[in-house]
Scaffold this active site. Structure first.
Site, PDB file in Angstrom:
ATOM      1  N   TYR A 118      44.322  46.954  51.756  1.00  0.00           N
ATOM      2  CA  TYR A 118      44.252  45.660  51.077  1.00  0.00           C
ATOM      3  C   TYR A 118      45.319  44.743  51.686  1.00  0.00           C
ATOM      4  O   TYR A 118      46.331  44.446  51.049  1.00  0.00           O
ATOM      5  CB  TYR A 118      44.478  45.815  49.577  1.00  0.00           C
ATOM      6  CG  TYR A 118      43.387  46.567  48.836  1.00  0.00           C
ATOM      7  CD1 TYR A 118      42.088  46.635  49.334  1.00  0.00           C
ATOM      8  CD2 TYR A 118      43.658  47.199  47.632  1.00  0.00           C
ATOM      9  CE1 TYR A 118      41.092  47.323  48.654  1.00  0.00           C
ATOM     10  CE2 TYR A 118      42.657  47.891  46.936  1.00  0.00           C
ATOM     11  CZ  TYR A 118      41.386  47.945  47.463  1.00  0.00           C
ATOM     12  OH  TYR A 118      40.399  48.633  46.784  1.00  0.00           O
ATOM     13  N   ASP A 131      49.262  45.301  39.211  1.00  0.00           N
ATOM     14  CA  ASP A 131      49.268  46.754  39.056  1.00  0.00           C
ATOM     15  C   ASP A 131      50.405  47.399  39.853  1.00  0.00           C
ATOM     16  O   ASP A 131      51.051  48.351  39.399  1.00  0.00           O
ATOM     17  CB  ASP A 131      47.951  47.362  39.560  1.00  0.00           C
ATOM     18  CG  ASP A 131      46.701  46.611  39.147  1.00  0.00           C
ATOM     19  OD1 ASP A 131      46.744  45.370  39.054  1.00  0.00           O
ATOM     20  OD2 ASP A 131      45.670  47.272  38.932  1.00  0.00           O
ATOM     21  N   ARG A 177      44.463  44.409  31.445  1.00  0.00           N
ATOM     22  CA  ARG A 177      45.287  45.549  31.879  1.00  0.00           C
ATOM     23  C   ARG A 177      46.231  45.181  33.022  1.00  0.00           C
ATOM     24  O   ARG A 177      47.325  45.748  33.118  1.00  0.00           O
ATOM     25  CB  ARG A 177      44.419  46.743  32.261  1.00  0.00           C
ATOM     26  CG  ARG A 177      45.270  47.979  32.548  1.00  0.00           C
ATOM     27  CD  ARG A 177      44.534  49.285  32.377  1.00  0.00           C
ATOM     28  NE  ARG A 177      43.582  49.549  33.423  1.00  0.00           N
ATOM     29  CZ  ARG A 177      42.320  49.921  33.204  1.00  0.00           C
ATOM     30  NH1 ARG A 177      41.861  50.025  31.959  1.00  0.00           N
ATOM     31  NH2 ARG A 177      41.513  50.186  34.194  1.00  0.00           N
TER      32      ARG A 177
END
Length: 411
Positions: A172, A179, A253
């Site tokens: 990525y 996260d 989240r």
């Protein structure tokens, strides 16, 4: 004849028992903990009830996150970090045995880690390093220290943005995700506190704080106070805004990961460290922002935080549990005003009243968990993408945060 049969059965039984004892080496722990035949008492605290429920669902700790074979992964680290706090509080050895079972299974005698690849430069893989730090301190087993050093070496080679921000994964490129702050920084900070000194430690703490500074700089939305899930420095990803590089929505989240990262990292940053005051400021901004999007009736939070009135959006368990933990720990540690403890209590009550179901044997289930979500060529970060990702019960990213919240509120 009956006596002869009875004697034969006894001999066979003793033989089986003897074989089992030979397989088990001297001093070796029983790491498979079976609670399936036990009733989980409602008299226990929620934290212990959920941990016992997890042990019921996943008798060996490598099974957490529904694995059918051992895998080095971050949800195990989250739940087992919660388990270690339950063990520290209760002193019940079965909890320690459950924690120990994961690194005991995953770490080879030379300290290499089963299924882990340093070359992938995946920040997620650092989370379970927290468990290694804990069991090494308890056991002194050299293989655990070698594994810790292997994970720490990833930080030195992790690809970075032009300003020093960790790429979320090698595959990525140029991307920082919320996260990643939770996956890497608590381990990095705990390692630094335990094993680094002087200028080496100062540089590491500054590097850790810089990760939060960069996320705030690039992912923070000044209108809502919320942070976007991801930021692409190259602005090339399909999900990235062509001017700012951020993904298009506020995922519950992702914000939960960020909040937990803040309160957990603050445990290790020295009081006189330059930039610690900024982390506390970020935490207070975070608290104010999530309260503004909390569902008034239930005390919970929606999957897409600021769009609760849109069809298909739902009250999500993992983010709600993470927010409750962040607020409760932030207050308990003295970083947030007392008023946020009431917000955390309301959220936890909302979880137990709306998202928990209890089986006849006392096993508790956490429902309405988003199983997984991310950003990639086929995951565009749109509203429709987030609300249509799989939902399941007892996702460890929720159960772990639920245990941590209960422990903080017990204080």
């Amino acid at each position: 004849m009956k006596s002869l049969k009875l004697i034969t059965v006894l001999i066979l039984s003793l033989s089986v028992f003897s074989c089992k004892e030979k397989v088990k080496k001297a001093g070796e722990k029983d790491t498979a903990v079976n609670t399936s035949n036990h009733i989980i008492s409602s008299d226990l605290k929620w934290s212990e009830r959920m941990l016992l429920s997890e042990m019921n669902r996943f008798p060996e700790s490598w099974m957490l996150d529904f694995h059918d074979k051992p895998k080095w992964s971050y949800p195990n680290g989250l739940v087992l970090n919660a388990a270690k706090r339950v063990y520290d509080q209760t002193g019940k050895e079965k909890y320690y045995d459950y924690i120990y079972g994961y690194p005991d299974t995953m770490i080879n005698p030379d300290g290499s880690i089963k299924t882990y690849s340093l070359e992938k430069q995946n920040l997620d893989m650092l989370k379970s390093g927290d468990v290694l730090l804990y069991v090494y301190e308890k056991t002194g087993e050299e293989r655990f220290k070698n594994a810790i050093e292997l994970l720490r070496s990833q930080i030195d080679t992790q690809p970075r943005t032009s300003e020093g921000g960790f790429w979320h994964k090698k595959r990525y490129p140029h991307q920082m995700w919320l996260d990643g702050l939770f996956m890497a920084e608590p381990f990095y900070a705990a390692y630094t506190q335990k094993y680094s000194e002087g200028e080496t430690a100062n540089k590491a703490y500054a590097d850790i704080i810089n990760q939060f500074d960069l996320i705030q700089k690039h992912s923070y939305d000044s209108k809502t106070g919320l942070l976007y899930h991801g930021w692409d420095e190259s602005k090339e990803q399909i999900w990235a805004d062509k001017e700012t590089g951020v993904s298009p929505n506020f995922w519950s989240r992702a914000m939960g990961w960020y909040g937990m990262a803040l309160v957990d990292v603050l445990d290790y940053i020295p009081e006189n460290q330059e930039g610690k005051d900024r982390l506390i400021k970020y935490l207070n901004q975070f608290a104010e922002a999530i309260v503004n999007v909390q569902d008034e009736e239930t005390g919970l939070w929606y999957q897409v935080l600021d769009q609760g009135d849109r069809e298909g959006n739902y009250l999500e368990a993992t983010g709600s549990s993470m927010f409750a933990y962040t607020l409760a720990k932030g207050v308990n540690d003295g970083y947030l005003p007392e008023k946020y403890l009431d917000v955390a209590k309301k959220a936890f009550r909302g979880i137990t009243e709306n998202l928990i179901s209890i089986e006849e044997n006392g096993v508790i289930n956490l429902n309405q968990c988003c199983a997984v979500a991310g950003l990639s060529a086929d995951r565009d970060g749109s509203f429709d993408y987030y609300i249509n990702e799989q939902k399941r019960s007892n996702d460890p990213k929720g159960t772990g945060a639920f245990i941590l919240t209960s422990l903080e509120l017990d204080k």
